[in-house]
Design a protein around this motif. Structure first.
Motif, PDB file in Angstrom:
ATOM      1  N   GLY A   1       0.786  -1.228   0.000  1.00  0.00           N
ATOM      2  CA  GLY A   1       0.000   0.000   0.000  1.00  0.00           C
ATOM      3  C   GLY A   1       0.812   1.268   0.000  1.00  0.00           C
ATOM      4  N   SER A   2       2.146   1.168   0.049  1.00  0.00           N
ATOM      5  CA  SER A   2       3.001   2.357   0.070  1.00  0.00           C
ATOM      6  C   SER A   2       3.424   2.731  -1.352  1.00  0.00           C
ATOM      7  N   SER A   3       4.025   3.928  -1.483  1.00  0.00           N
ATOM      8  CA  SER A   3       4.487   4.390  -2.799  1.00  0.00           C
ATOM      9  C   SER A   3       5.643   3.552  -3.322  1.00  0.00           C
ATOM     10  N   ARG A   4       6.274   2.767  -2.454  1.00  0.00           N
ATOM     11  CA  ARG A   4       7.422   1.958  -2.866  1.00  0.00           C
ATOM     12  C   ARG A   4       7.056   0.509  -3.193  1.00  0.00           C
ATOM     13  N   GLU A   5       5.795   0.165  -3.027  1.00  0.00           N
ATOM     14  CA  GLU A   5       5.409  -1.239  -3.225  1.00  0.00           C
ATOM     15  C   GLU A   5       5.770  -1.738  -4.614  1.00  0.00           C
ATOM     16  N   MET A   6       5.506  -0.935  -5.642  1.00  0.00           N
ATOM     17  CA  MET A   6       5.745  -1.406  -7.008  1.00  0.00           C
ATOM     18  C   MET A   6       7.226  -1.632  -7.277  1.00  0.00           C
ATOM     19  N   PHE A   7       8.099  -0.939  -6.551  1.00  0.00           N
ATOM     20  CA  PHE A   7       9.532  -1.107  -6.745  1.00  0.00           C
ATOM     21  C   PHE A   7      10.092  -2.282  -5.944  1.00  0.00           C
ATOM     22  N   LEU A   8       9.517  -2.542  -4.769  1.00  0.00           N
ATOM     23  CA  LEU A   8      10.136  -3.467  -3.823  1.00  0.00           C
ATOM     24  C   LEU A   8       9.497  -4.852  -3.735  1.00  0.00           C
ATOM     25  N   LYS A   9       8.305  -5.015  -4.255  1.00  0.00           N
ATOM     26  CA  LYS A   9       7.542  -6.238  -3.979  1.00  0.00           C
ATOM     27  C   LYS A   9       8.252  -7.513  -4.426  1.00  0.00           C
ATOM     28  N   ASP A  10       9.119  -7.420  -5.441  1.00  0.00           N
ATOM     29  CA  ASP A  10       9.770  -8.622  -5.960  1.00  0.00           C
ATOM     30  C   ASP A  10      11.107  -8.938  -5.296  1.00  0.00           C
ATOM     31  N   TYR A  11      11.544  -8.105  -4.368  1.00  0.00           N
ATOM     32  CA  TYR A  11      12.869  -8.288  -3.768  1.00  0.00           C
ATOM     33  C   TYR A  11      12.869  -9.236  -2.565  1.00  0.00           C
ATOM     34  N   PHE A  12      11.692  -9.533  -2.033  1.00  0.00           N
ATOM     35  CA  PHE A  12      11.633 -10.301  -0.786  1.00  0.00           C
ATOM     36  C   PHE A  12      11.636 -11.812  -1.054  1.00  0.00           C
ATOM     37  N   ASP A  13      12.650 -12.259  -1.799  1.00  0.00           N
ATOM     38  CA  ASP A  13      12.816 -13.689  -2.044  1.00  0.00           C
ATOM     39  C   ASP A  13      14.049 -14.171  -1.273  1.00  0.00           C
ATOM     40  N   GLU A  14      14.468 -15.416  -1.509  1.00  0.00           N
ATOM     41  CA  GLU A  14      15.604 -15.954  -0.770  1.00  0.00           C
ATOM     42  C   GLU A  14      16.882 -15.190  -1.044  1.00  0.00           C
ATOM     43  N   ARG A  15      17.074 -14.794  -2.302  1.00  0.00           N
ATOM     44  CA  ARG A  15      18.269 -14.018  -2.632  1.00  0.00           C
ATOM     45  C   ARG A  15      18.256 -12.673  -1.913  1.00  0.00           C
ATOM     46  N   GLY A  16      17.106 -12.032  -1.903  1.00  0.00           N
ATOM     47  CA  GLY A  16      16.994 -10.753  -1.213  1.00  0.00           C
ATOM     48  C   GLY A  16      17.310 -10.868   0.265  1.00  0.00           C
ATOM     49  N   LYS A  17      16.843 -11.960   0.874  1.00  0.00           N
ATOM     50  CA  LYS A  17      17.116 -12.182   2.297  1.00  0.00           C
ATOM     51  C   LYS A  17      18.614 -12.392   2.550  1.00  0.00           C
ATOM     52  N   LYS A  18      19.274 -13.098   1.636  1.00  0.00           N
ATOM     53  CA  LYS A  18      20.724 -13.308   1.767  1.00  0.00           C
ATOM     54  C   LYS A  18      21.480 -11.989   1.689  1.00  0.00           C
ATOM     55  N   ILE A  19      21.053 -11.140   0.778  1.00  0.00           N
ATOM     56  CA  ILE A  19      21.708  -9.838   0.633  1.00  0.00           C
ATOM     57  C   ILE A  19      21.541  -9.008   1.901  1.00  0.00           C
TER      58      ILE A  19
END
Length: 316
Positions: free
Chosen positions: A232-250
């Motif tokens: 629901g935030s202005s950043r959702e469209m940019f960030l929604k795909d980053y919360f995967d296993e690779r993102g967590k490792k980073i």
């Protein structure tokens, strides 16, 4: 502060470039002036914007960022001591077509100069390719603007490998101006497109490289831990795909270094870009002056070989 040369130009940029996309979007004019005061006091001498910033904010039509920057330097002075970079090629209309024809460029540059309240643009980027205008036509428009003194140097952003190489070949073979800086999306979460081709072209042609979305729209700051945090935030469209296993490792690799060094994850993520081969300076923005501490950390703290390798491995 040691400054870095942008390509073959006589422009020397601070190690971090401030992204003016927030002006008129997530910060108002008064807040923007306050940020610019503090940024310039830090020694950051390079402000990046575009004619369409901040079109996407409710009630805006584009040009708001340039207008704020223009008002600031008219009020404070010192325009000649700073690098102002802006861009052309995007449409001011939502969903409008990209356009890098000579006709569009010649009109757009006058609008940008008016909003910026300046006689010249230090670095003028092709923002997006329209994939139809001959590269010779686009470069010819820039040649005229350089001759008229309205543009000092040119750069490109978001061009494909083929179109960038075609442009560089045309510059060499036709005596046209050369792109001196390339602006790719590049960060710990977005590596492939730049590293697998574009970087080689940039290094072979001595192009400066200024990365955008260097903090992945705030993902790399560690502020957000799940999709729920951005829903629901202005950043959702940019960030929604980053919360995967690779993102967590980073994020874990950044946190480990952050905890050990007692510096912010944002500072580490910016420093990683600064130390990568072929890069000149990351573009980054903040909305609060307190967040500028991460810029200082990035400029003052080198990463060890082990820390760089840990980040490289986590983001592979």
């Amino acid at each position: 502060m040691e400054k870095k040369q942008l390509g073959n130009t006589d422009l020397y940029t601070s190690p971090i470039i401030f992204g003016g996309n927030v002006f008129g979007w997530t910060v108002n004019e008064k807040q923007s002036f306050d940020l610019l005061d503090k940024i310039l006091d830090m020694g950051i001498n390079h402000i990046d914007t575009a004619d369409v910033y901040s079109r996407w904010a409710e009630g805006n039509s584009g040009g708001e960022s340039e207008t704020i920057i223009g008002k600031y330097f008219q009020d404070r002075g010192g325009r000649d001591k700073h690098i102002i970079a802006t861009k052309v090629g995007s449409s001011m209309q939502q969903g409008g077509d990209k356009d890098i024809s000579k006709k569009h460029i010649m009109k757009a540059v006058e609008d940008s100069l008016k909003r910026l309240q300046t006689d010249y643009i230090d670095l003028y980027y092709t923002h997006w390719d329209d994939n139809k205008t001959p590269v010779e036509e686009t470069l010819g428009a820039y040649q005229q603007l350089i001759k008229e003194g309205k543009v000092r140097y040119i750069g490109a952003s978001n061009l494909s490998e083929d179109r960038l190489q075609d442009s560089l070949d045309a510059s060499k073979n036709e005596g046209l101006p050369k792109y001196e800086v390339f602006q790719p999306e590049y960060s710990l979460v977005k590596r492939d497109k730049f590293e697998n081709g574009i970087r080689k072209i940039c290094m072979e042609n001595n192009l400066g490289v200024a990365s955008y979305f260097s903090l992945a729209s705030g993902f790399l700051t560690g502020k957000y831990n799940s999709k729920d945090d951005v829903e629901g935030s202005s950043r959702e469209m940019f960030l929604k795909d980053y919360f995967d296993e690779r993102g967590k490792k980073i994020l874990k690799a950044l946190k480990d270094i952050s905890d050990h060094r007692n510096i912010s994850q944002a500072g580490i993520a910016l420093r990683w870009i600064m130390e990568r081969p072929g890069t000149t300076a990351p573009i980054a923005s903040v909305t609060k002056s307190g967040h500028l501490q991460s810029f200082r950390e990035a400029m003052e703290n080198e990463l060890s070989k082990e820390e760089m390798e840990n980040l490289n491995q986590a983001s592979n």
